[in-house]
Design a protein around this motif. Structure first.
Motif, PDB file in Angstrom:
ATOM      1  N   SER A 440     -11.657   2.382 -10.720  1.00 36.13           N
ATOM      2  CA  SER A 440     -12.705   3.378 -10.554  1.00 36.13           C
ATOM      3  C   SER A 440     -12.121   4.564  -9.811  1.00 36.13           C
ATOM      4  N   ASN A 441     -11.977   5.678 -10.544  1.00 35.46           N
ATOM      5  CA  ASN A 441     -11.428   6.893  -9.930  1.00 35.46           C
ATOM      6  C   ASN A 441     -12.345   7.401  -8.830  1.00 35.46           C
ATOM      7  N   ARG A 445     -10.963   2.307  -6.287  1.00 34.39           N
ATOM      8  CA  ARG A 445     -10.748   0.864  -6.121  1.00 34.39           C
ATOM      9  C   ARG A 445     -10.922   0.192  -7.467  1.00 34.39           C
ATOM     10  N   TRP A 446     -10.476  -1.059  -7.549  1.00 30.65           N
ATOM     11  CA  TRP A 446     -10.709  -1.829  -8.770  1.00 30.65           C
ATOM     12  C   TRP A 446     -12.168  -2.272  -8.801  1.00 30.65           C
ATOM     13  N   GLY A 469      -4.834  -4.265 -13.529  1.00 32.10           N
ATOM     14  CA  GLY A 469      -5.522  -3.709 -14.698  1.00 32.10           C
ATOM     15  C   GLY A 469      -5.218  -4.438 -15.986  1.00 32.10           C
ATOM     16  N   SER A 470      -4.112  -5.198 -16.020  1.00 29.96           N
ATOM     17  CA  SER A 470      -3.799  -5.860 -17.283  1.00 29.96           C
ATOM     18  C   SER A 470      -4.159  -7.354 -17.268  1.00 29.96           C
ATOM     19  N   VAL A 471      -4.859  -7.792 -16.220  1.00 33.95           N
ATOM     20  CA  VAL A 471      -5.320  -9.195 -16.206  1.00 33.95           C
ATOM     21  C   VAL A 471      -6.495  -9.341 -17.173  1.00 33.95           C
ATOM     22  N   LEU A 504      -9.547  -7.570  -4.297  1.00 29.74           N
ATOM     23  CA  LEU A 504      -9.026  -6.469  -5.118  1.00 29.74           C
ATOM     24  C   LEU A 504     -10.080  -5.377  -5.295  1.00 29.74           C
ATOM     25  N   MET A 505     -11.331  -5.790  -5.220  1.00 27.28           N
ATOM     26  CA  MET A 505     -12.414  -4.809  -5.358  1.00 27.28           C
ATOM     27  C   MET A 505     -12.748  -4.167  -4.007  1.00 27.28           C
TER      28      MET A 505
END
Ligand code: ASP
Length: 589
Positions: A440-441, A445-446, A469-471, A504-505
């Motif tokens: 999220s720009n 954060r993720w 991002g690739s999980v 991560l979030m």
């Protein structure tokens, strides 16, 4: 009962039978002598014929008006051959009354309820109880009952328990705003209405029920759109000891049955349901819920125009973007005005423009950009898109997200204009392979793509540290005719992994405990592996009946403004109620 049979149930086999009916005057025709009343109840309409000789009944019939409520006692008679009405299920018979009683009179409704007519939506909603008398409108609500009943029975047979969960709870994030309810006993504290019963259903798995479902009311405070409402009903379910395939095959079996029984003769496009990978759906259709009833797929043509003299293409690619094209068969000579309006549509997705090339017969082109492209580039574009003589291609050049969004809008618009989507087809598809997280720009954060409880593909676990991002998530969505009708996942059932994702979030340990502590703690008491799904009943019904408006399938819907024109809510409350709740309204203007 004030009646012993339903009007709509009478048939020729009832000839000679004495019946007591009760219902509404659907239509009344006074022929001077004979009076005909179509009496309507929840099962249909039957004709009552009142002879002037029957003076008492005739006097009542004479007085009766549309929508009056009558009780009618009489005998079922076969209609004469020339008066049989094959359009009505009761068209072979009529009822000759011995007694007609007025149970209630009625005002003239604000719109005709005995015919299909265009009525302003706000007027309909304000008088929804009358709108629901209209045969087509009521039909959908009855169908909804049938569908929901079938789902309940289907799941009960498969060993599911229907369990209610509370609606005054704590926030359960599904990506929308919460509706809040202030507490009277603890001033300054609020309940949240559930966006879904997600946490509760996971707790039920920890409790050991193994198979749960519920017709769950969910509340999401979002701006309403044609198929989005703030108060929705989900068929919500959860299962223990399952993987993705188990949940998907159960739901697929359920929806195949639902489509066959309640699809009104619509054809199932494909069985088993096709599966599309998320990345593939985004590349080919620009959207994660593509309508597969028609083609208009996109092709990446970046390699053909990377070095082009046409700067719009070359510079988009140089800036890390791409060029994708969509072939539209037979539309090479689309009117200038139509093309221009599609450019506007593309702008709605963030694009700066939309290029087009029409391939006419004999190598001739109809295109404002052809003069900037080499013969070789045009030949490659044609090959890559498989364009034939007579076809048009539209091209979008920008960052991938913009190209996807813009071309997806153009695809959808073209499908509407060219009537490409067969309304008699039900086209289901699974979408899988979603990323677990997206960056999220705005918030730096993720964030979870669906909700923070989805599990991830085991082999991707190391990527959580290096390339979140690739999980890939163990998430599956079910789409029907371009609408997302269900979504679910196999969950994170161990505290450590759930915490890792929340971290991560950007949740701190304290925030995590404060927001999700109950779930996190429960996961430590022997939570089984689990997975589930929730299907939007309102959207399913919309697709089954082919209605473009979600309000058609809800008995008492909110208006598109999000308010309720029937009950007049939301509304201000009195000072005494505010005082009790410890609330003060301050103007922020
Ligand atoms: N709670 C999810 C939703 O409401 C569905 C699920 O994952 O079961 O979308």
């Amino acid at each position: 009962m004030l009646k012993d049979v339903y009007a709509g149930d009478l048939t020729l086999s009832d000839e000679g039978r004495t019946v007591v009916l009760a219902g509404w005057v659907h239509r009344r025709r006074d022929h001077g002598g004979l009076i005909f009343i179509d009496l309507r109840d929840s099962h249909g309409v039957v004709q009552i014929v009142v002879d002037p000789e029957n003076t008492v009944a005739h006097a009542v019939a004479h007085r009766a008006r549309s929508e009056w409520v009558l009780a009618v006692e009489g005998t079922v008679r076969r209609r004469s051959a020339e008066t049989v009405n094959t359009d009505m299920s009761t068209g072979e018979i009529e009822v000759v009354p011995t007694r007609i009683e007025v149970l209630n009179e009625a005002l003239t409704p604000p719109f005709a309820v005995n015919e299909e007519s265009e009525v302003d939506e706000l007027v309909r909603l304000r008088h929804r109880y009358l709108d629901l008398r209209r045969p087509g409108v009521a039909e959908i609500i009855r169908l909804r009952h049938e569908v929901v009943l079938f789902m309940r029975q289907f799941l009960a047979k498969q060993g599911f328990y229907e369990i209610e969960t509370p609606t005054l709870i704590k926030s359960t994030p599904e990506g929308a705003r919460d509706f809040l309810v202030p507490s009277r006993l603890q001033h300054g504290h609020f309940f949240a209405l559930p966006q879904s019963p997600q946490i509760m259903k996971e707790l039920l798995m920890v409790s050991g029920f193994e198979r749960y479902f519920q017709m769950a009311r969910c509340y999401r405070d979002e701006d309403t759109r044609a198929n989005r409402i703030v108060e929705l009903t989900q068929l919500d379910l959860e299962m223990s000891f399952v993987d993705e395939e188990d949940v998907m095959s159960l739901i697929e079996e359920l929806f195949i049955e639902v489509a066959k029984r309640f699809g009104g003769g619509k054809r199932l496009a494909q069985e088993p349901f096709p599966r599309i990978d998320y990345a593939d759906a985004m590349a080919r259709y620009g959207i994660d819920r593509p309508d597969l009833r028609f083609g208009l797929e996109f092709v990446d043509v970046s390699d053909a125009v990377r070095e082009s003299d046409f700067k719009v293409f070359a510079s988009a690619i140089a800036a890390g973007g791409e060029v994708r094209a969509m072939r539209v068969p037979g539309q090479a000579e689309m009117a200038r005005r139509s093309v221009d309006s599609l450019v506007e549509v593309a702008r709605g997705g963030g694009a700066k423009g939309l290029a087009n090339i029409g391939f006419l017969a004999g190598e001739e082109l109809r295109s404002p950009i052809a003069k900037f492209l080499s013969t070789e580039e045009i030949a490659q574009l044609r090959t890559l898109t498989s364009a034939d003589d007579g076809d048009m291609i539209f091209l979008s050049a920008d960052q991938p997200a913009v190209v996807s969004a813009s071309l997806a809008l153009v695809r959808e618009e073209l499908a509407t204009r060219l009537e490409l989507a067969d309304p008699d087809v039900l086209s289901f598809a699974w979408v899988t392979g979603f990323p677990l997280l997206e960056w999220s720009n705005e918030e730096q954060r993720w964030d979870s793509l669906h909700n923070p409880f989805s599990g991830f593909v085991e082999e991707d676990a190391p990527l959580l540290e290096t390339d979140p991002g690739s999980v890939r998530a163990k998430q599956y969505d079910l789409t029907l005719n371009g609408t997302e009708i269900a979504g679910g996942s196999v969950r994170l059932h161990r505290r450590a992994e759930q915490e890792q994702v929340l971290r991560l979030m950007n949740y701190t340990d304290d925030e995590m405990q404060e927001r999700f502590g109950v779930l996190l703690d429960a996961l430590e008491y022997g939570a089984p592996p689990m997975g589930g799904i929730a299907a939007g009943i309102d959207r399913v019904l919309m697709e089954l009946v082919g209605s473009p408006n979600i309000r058609d399938v809800i008995a008492f819907p909110k208006a598109s403004s999000g308010s309720d024109p029937l009950m007049g809510s939301p509304q201000p409350v009195g000072q005494d109620q505010l005082d009790e709740l410890g609330l003060r309204i301050v103007s922020l203007e």
